[in-house]
Design an enzyme around this catalytic site. Structure first.
Site, PDB file in Angstrom:
ATOM      1  N   ASP A 163      -2.507  -3.821  -1.889  1.00  0.00           N
ATOM      2  CA  ASP A 163      -3.128  -3.125  -2.919  1.00  0.00           C
ATOM      3  C   ASP A 163      -3.431  -3.922  -4.155  1.00  0.00           C
ATOM      4  OD1 ASP A 163      -0.395  -2.388  -3.098  1.00  0.00           O
ATOM      5  OD2 ASP A 163      -0.573  -1.021  -4.553  1.00  0.00           O
ATOM      6  N   GLU A 173      -2.290   3.528 -10.955  1.00  0.00           N
ATOM      7  CA  GLU A 173      -2.603   3.908  -9.893  1.00  0.00           C
ATOM      8  C   GLU A 173      -3.922   4.396  -9.612  1.00  0.00           C
ATOM      9  OE1 GLU A 173      -1.123   3.754  -6.578  1.00  0.00           O
ATOM     10  OE2 GLU A 173       1.215   3.407  -7.184  1.00  0.00           O
ATOM     11  N   HIS A 199      -2.702  -0.604  -8.472  1.00  0.00           N
ATOM     12  CA  HIS A 199      -2.420  -0.388  -7.196  1.00  0.00           C
ATOM     13  C   HIS A 199      -3.390   0.849  -6.529  1.00  0.00           C
ATOM     14  CE1 HIS A 199       1.981  -0.955  -8.240  1.00  0.00           C
ATOM     15  NE2 HIS A 199       1.527  -0.717  -9.392  1.00  0.00           N
ATOM     16  N   TYR A 200      -3.369   0.930  -5.154  1.00  0.00           N
ATOM     17  CA  TYR A 200      -4.136   2.291  -4.711  1.00  0.00           C
ATOM     18  C   TYR A 200      -3.098   3.064  -4.208  1.00  0.00           C
ATOM     19  CZ  TYR A 200      -4.102  -0.810  -0.160  1.00  0.00           C
ATOM     20  OH  TYR A 200      -3.786  -1.527   0.846  1.00  0.00           O
ATOM     21  N   THR A 201      -3.443   4.352  -4.032  1.00  0.00           N
ATOM     22  CA  THR A 201      -2.704   5.462  -3.580  1.00  0.00           C
ATOM     23  C   THR A 201      -2.424   5.524  -2.186  1.00  0.00           C
ATOM     24  OG1 THR A 201      -4.070   7.121  -3.879  1.00  0.00           O
ATOM     25  CG2 THR A 201      -2.548   6.482  -5.802  1.00  0.00           C
TER      26      THR A 201
END
Length: 255
Positions: free
Chosen positions: A158, A101, A27-29
């Protein structure tokens, strides 16, 4: 060297109830380190690991002089990172996945996305972390190293097209297609794409959820392209995209 920091445990999580880990979901935050850490340690949303951007001001302001991975939830516990998700014929991936993340300031402005590059050191730490995970969970296959957009393509983008999936594969992590096989299929598909019903089966064979309508078909194609053809992820299914899909199925699905 991989440094795991356990200083910020998240709360409110339970055991996996015997579900074996089958996937790792990246994921990205879409937020700086400090606010990401606050969000991911509150009851209701989290991931097992957070990998900061070493150049992001809030990480430097926290006083860290080396990049580390923060373990927020024990791997034996179910973290709430995937949400409504599907892969390889099964839903509810929180029960059998590890979520990572990556701190990154990606933005979605009314459907117009901005995807900043990931820091080189961040990718190095991610690679070391993934190597450590797959060494301890040999049942995680290359096709089980996924992006959130792969497992929730209708609502997530993401980790975006800037994550260098091919570099992870070169490091022995995750799936990638063989170029010669891709070229062979692309020559075939330049004279005509397979029927849509066959393409639907090919996407599902690789692991993606069924597309319920034309919009879903395009969203799934976009997610696939962000992963495997990141220079162009418009969602249009062309001969190259089809060739990559068929090359992946031939390599990893025996078809």
């Amino acid at each position: 060297m991989l440094v795991i920091d356990t200083s910020f445990p998240a709360i409110g999580f339970n055991e996996r109830c015997g579900e074996p880990v089958q996937q790792v979901i990246l994921h990205y935050t879409a937020a700086p380190f400090a606010s990401s850490l606050r969000t991911l340690t509150q009851d209701g949303v989290s991931a097992h690991y957070l990998v900061p951007d070493p150049e992001e001001p809030s990480y430097r302001a926290a006083g860290y002089d080396e990049l580390r991975a923060f373990r927020l939830v024990e791997e034996s516990q179910r973290a709430w990172h995937a949400g409504v998700s599907h892969w390889d014929g099964r839903d509810n991936l929180n029960s059998r996945s590890i979520g990572i993340e990556l701190a990154n300031l990606a933005r979605d402005d009314a459907g117009v996305f901005t995807f900043p590059a990931y820091a080189e050191e961040q990718i190095e730490v991610l690679t070391a972390l993934l190597r450590d995970i797959v060494s301890r969970y040999p049942q995680i296959e290359p096709v089980g190293i996924l992006g959130h957009s792969d497992v929730a393509y209708g609502r997530k983008s993401d980790p975006g097209p800037r994550l260098p999936w091919w570099r992870l594969h070169e490091a022995g992590i995750g799936a990638w297609f063989d170029e010669t096989t891709r070229a062979m299929y692309q020559r075939r598909f330049c004279v005509g794409l397979p029927p849509e019903v066959e393409l639907e089966r090919a996407f599902q064979r690789y692991g993606y959820a069924p597309a319920k309508n034309r919009q879903g078909f395009e969203q799934r194609t976009r997610a696939f392209q962000m992963h495997f053809r990141p220079r162009d992820y418009c969602g249009f299914l062309d001969a190259e995209t089809c060739a990559i899909l068929y090359a992946l199925n031939e390599k990893y699905r025996g078809l």
